[in-house]
Design a protein around this motif. Structure first.
Motif, short mmCIF file in Angstrom:
data_model
loop_
_atom_site.label_atom_id
_atom_site.label_comp_id
_atom_site.label_asym_id
_atom_site.label_seq_id
_atom_site.Cartn_x
_atom_site.Cartn_y
_atom_site.Cartn_z
N ARG A 129 -4.24 7.48 -2.30
CA ARG A 129 -2.93 6.98 -2.76
C ARG A 129 -3.12 5.81 -3.71
NH1 ARG A 129 -1.77 2.92 2.30
NH2 ARG A 129 -3.94 2.33 2.52
N SER B 69 0.83 -1.21 0.00
CA SER B 69 0.00 0.00 0.00
C SER B 69 0.86 1.26 0.00
CB SER B 69 -0.96 0.00 1.19
OG SER B 69 -0.26 -0.05 2.42
N ARG B 70 2.14 1.09 -0.33
CA ARG B 70 3.07 2.21 -0.52
C ARG B 70 4.20 1.72 -1.42
NH1 ARG B 70 7.41 0.31 1.90
NH2 ARG B 70 7.33 -0.68 3.96
N ASP C 110 2.61 3.80 7.47
CA ASP C 110 3.67 4.65 6.91
C ASP C 110 3.09 5.86 6.19
OD1 ASP C 110 5.79 3.06 7.79
OD2 ASP C 110 5.75 1.82 5.99
N TYR C 111 2.08 5.62 5.37
CA TYR C 111 1.51 6.72 4.56
C TYR C 111 0.78 7.72 5.44
CZ TYR C 111 -0.42 8.97 0.41
OH TYR C 111 -0.73 9.88 -0.57
N LYS D 59 10.61 0.94 0.03
CA LYS D 59 11.56 1.87 0.66
C LYS D 59 12.99 1.54 0.22
CE LYS D 59 8.88 2.65 4.91
NZ LYS D 59 8.88 2.51 6.39
N GLY E 67 1.85 -0.49 5.45
CA GLY E 67 2.06 0.64 4.54
C GLY E 67 1.07 1.75 4.80
N THR E 68 -0.12 1.39 5.30
CA THR E 68 -1.11 2.40 5.66
C THR E 68 -0.59 3.25 6.81
OG1 THR E 68 -2.92 0.99 4.93
CG2 THR E 68 -3.48 2.75 6.46
N SER F 199 7.26 9.59 7.97
CA SER F 199 6.83 8.20 7.98
C SER F 199 7.27 7.51 9.27
CB SER F 199 7.42 7.46 6.78
OG SER F 199 7.07 6.10 6.80
N LYS G 254 3.19 9.85 7.54
CA LYS G 254 3.92 10.84 6.73
C LYS G 254 3.03 12.02 6.38
CE LYS G 254 6.66 11.37 2.52
NZ LYS G 254 7.27 10.68 1.35
N LYS G 255 1.78 11.74 5.96
CA LYS G 255 0.89 12.81 5.53
C LYS G 255 0.34 13.61 6.70
CE LYS G 255 1.16 12.16 1.11
NZ LYS G 255 1.75 13.20 0.23
#
Length: 313
Positions: free
Chosen positions: A254, A90-91, A177-178, A94, A174-175, A187, A181-182
């Motif tokens: 995203r 979902s991202r 992380d996203y 890295k 990944g959710t 992150s 970050k936002k």
């Protein structure tokens, strides 16, 4: 198509699988059943699982497809050491994950399969909270709020003077992380005094049973459970298929992906599975209540896959 959304059933299945996998695996290998191994994001899981079910039916169970949900980060850990053929993500991958793949000689193709909107949800009985500003989400979730911002009223004085009970994805997600970050600017930057889980069904159940709770996860899980939960608008815009597509639901929309091992996709069963995925993604993404890409996007990825397999590189 009915998705497997019952977390209690899943918990029981995990226990059964854990106790029987040692017995099952040798049987599968001895019979030579071709297997496509997939793990990773819980957000991408409903799409991949839907594809896997149809594909196995099409092949009359002549191909086995396993789909795990260890989170995007957990999926990449397995993918980059060659334990899986495909990683749901979902991202984007890295740098440290790229390095691990390179170390182990794993080359890959990243394929966008859908759009997602990270959805913030509260209990159905929470009538006070209908819209949350990004600044308010930051006040809830930033690391500095741990142990200090503990009530709804501390975030917004118009909200109840009740404990703030938070649920969210774990650090391998990944959710996670996203979102961090936002919302928090970096992150992985998050308070830790919340209930984490890589299984979104656990988050759904936590909010459903607690009027004081709030959680965030992928749009498809909300839409599948909207009779039990209430989604809140972000800066006045509600998450939906329309607001994701037209770009108004920001900053929490995203693209989501599958990462395909370039060597693995040379095997007929993996190539057939990914081809079937792309040929049917637009329909199946819609069925599981995610947001599909355009037909042209899927066609472009399919053409790139055909070139890759045909080139032998």
């Amino acid at each position: 198509m009915k998705l497997k959304k019952n977390s209690w059933k899943l918990a029981g299945l995990f226990a059964v699988v854990a106790s029987t996998v040692a017995l099952v695996a040798p049987t599968v290998n001895s019979q030579g059943t071709p297997t496509v191994r997939i793990d990773g994001s819980s957000t991408v899981y409903p799409i991949t699982e839907a594809v896997a079910e149809e594909f196995q039916d099409l092949k009359k169970n002549g191909v086995r497809v396993t789909v795990g949900i260890s989170g995007t980060g957990g999926g990449f850990k397995k993918f980059c050491i060659g334990e899986t053929d495909i990683s749901d993500a979902s991202r984007p991958i890295k740098d440290k994950e790229k390095a691990l793949c390179a170390k182990n000689g794993i080359e890959y193709m990243a394929i966008p399969v859908a759009y997602d909107a990270i959805t913030v949800v509260v209990n159905k009985g929470n009538s006070a909270v209908t819209d949350i500003k990004v600044e308010e989400l930051n006040k809830m979730w930033k690391p500095e709020s741990e142990g200090t911002v503990t009530k709804w009223s501390q975030v917004n004085s118009n909200w109840p003077d009740l404990p703030l009970v938070l649920y969210g994805p774990g650090a391998d997600s990944g959710t996670f992380d996203y979102f961090t970050k936002k919302i928090n600017g970096k992150s992985g930057a998050s308070r830790t005094d919340y209930t984490p889980s890589e299984d979104d069904n656990v988050l759904v159940q936590g909010v459903e049973t607690d009027p004081k709770a709030l959680a965030y996860f992928g749009l498809s899980y909300y839409l599948e459970n909207q009779d039990k939960l209430k989604a809140v608008a972000i800066n006045g815009v509600e998450p939906s298929l329309t607001t994701v597509r037209n770009g108004t639901y920001t900053p929490l929309s995203r693209p989501i992906f599958i990462y395909v091992n370039k060597n693995a996709v040379k095997r007929p069963e993996v190539n057939d599975f990914v081809t079937y995925y792309l040929q049917n993604a637009e329909r199946l993404v819609t069925e599981v209540k995610s947001v599909p890409l355009s037909s042209a996007d899927y066609a472009k990825s399919l053409a790139e896959l055909e070139v890759l397999v045909g080139s032998g590189n």
